[in-house]
Scaffold this motif. Sequence first.
Motif, PDB file in Angstrom:
ATOM      1  N   VAL A  85       1.270  -0.671  -0.193  1.00 22.08           N
ATOM      2  CA  VAL A  85      -0.112   0.234   0.161  1.00 22.08           C
ATOM      3  C   VAL A  85       0.794   1.552   0.026  1.00 22.08           C
ATOM      4  CG1 VAL A  85      -1.355   1.405   1.224  1.00 22.08           C
ATOM      5  CG2 VAL A  85      -2.087  -1.267   1.140  1.00 22.08           C
ATOM      6  N   GLU A  89       1.473   3.509  -2.601  1.00 24.08           N
ATOM      7  CA  GLU A  89       1.204   5.690  -2.315  1.00 24.08           C
ATOM      8  C   GLU A  89       2.548   6.253  -2.914  1.00 24.08           C
ATOM      9  OE1 GLU A  89      -0.437   8.679   1.071  1.00 24.08           O
ATOM     10  OE2 GLU A  89       0.435   6.667   1.536  1.00 24.08           O
ATOM     11  N   ASP A 181      -2.892  11.172   0.868  1.00 22.85           N
ATOM     12  CA  ASP A 181      -3.458   9.946   1.575  1.00 22.85           C
ATOM     13  C   ASP A 181      -3.738   9.276  -0.180  1.00 22.85           C
ATOM     14  OD1 ASP A 181      -4.274   7.789   2.132  1.00 22.85           O
ATOM     15  OD2 ASP A 181      -5.719   8.415   3.499  1.00 22.85           O
ATOM     16  N   GLU A 183      -3.271   6.468  -0.790  1.00 24.55           N
ATOM     17  CA  GLU A 183      -3.314   5.018  -0.533  1.00 24.55           C
ATOM     18  C   GLU A 183      -4.192   4.008  -1.839  1.00 24.55           C
ATOM     19  OE1 GLU A 183      -4.502   3.113   2.676  1.00 24.55           O
ATOM     20  OE2 GLU A 183      -2.268   4.652   4.141  1.00 24.55           O
TER      21      GLU A 183
END
Length: 267
Positions: A85, A89, A181, A183
């Motif tokens: 993950v 990112e 964020d 992700e």
Amino acid sequence: MASLQLGPAPSPWDCQETLPTSKLERYVLDDTDMTQQYFIRDLKLIASHKDTTVYRGLLTLPDNPDAVSVVVKTDFFAQSPRPSVFEHEADMYELHLWDLQDKAIPRCYGLFQYDGEDGKVSSFLVLGDCGDPTPEARHPTSSFKSKVIDAVYFIHFAGFTHGDLSLRNILNKDGCPFIIDLETAKPHVCGMKEKIFIVNVKLKGLYTFLRMDLRRGNMDYLLSLLTHRSDDTSKYRPCVEKLVEQIEAERDHFRRIPREMRLIVPE
């Protein structure tokens, strides 16, 4: 290989485990030779969740004597680290959206990884400090809202959708929004016809028009909406024509963008 070393830092949840002090190796996206060494000091805990802990600190760069304020996002304290993950990112920041750094997303200084004795790989993503979610994000002014839409548009224009665009993922730095964020970001192609930032367009002091009505063939109708201002609305024609031409120019520009690169919001 570039490396990162962390200074002392508090642990979350009264955890007895502390952040590693050994050098962390950088996750490399390509074959570029990177030998820089980074150091982050004055780490302060700013958020802690089940899967993620976030620190703020000062980053010393190899070629810059001035420390830079950064945020460190890590899964070191999580029961199940998520290296894939974090790598995804990092790919979003440094590969797919690299030209949006300092524009719509924070600058990324790299993803660094720690191989624990138990075989777990913990991740440390280092990003430029772009502030915190603020009242401007929760109750946005028109100006801030417009800038947020611009930032989202830039991401969509690059061919991706955020996947979790909530208020907690919009930061405010001196009045400029930054989206974090990434992700769950993934490739995305919009198939609509026209990009629209603001549905209503205000001609100062006169009227607020629906953008969908601002077209060259609608001039008589647009002027009829101004009868509350004067029985002779022809004197407003130059102002309305100027506004219409501005909107039509944006449409013409957008139509020249390849369809697969468009972001659109239906009128």
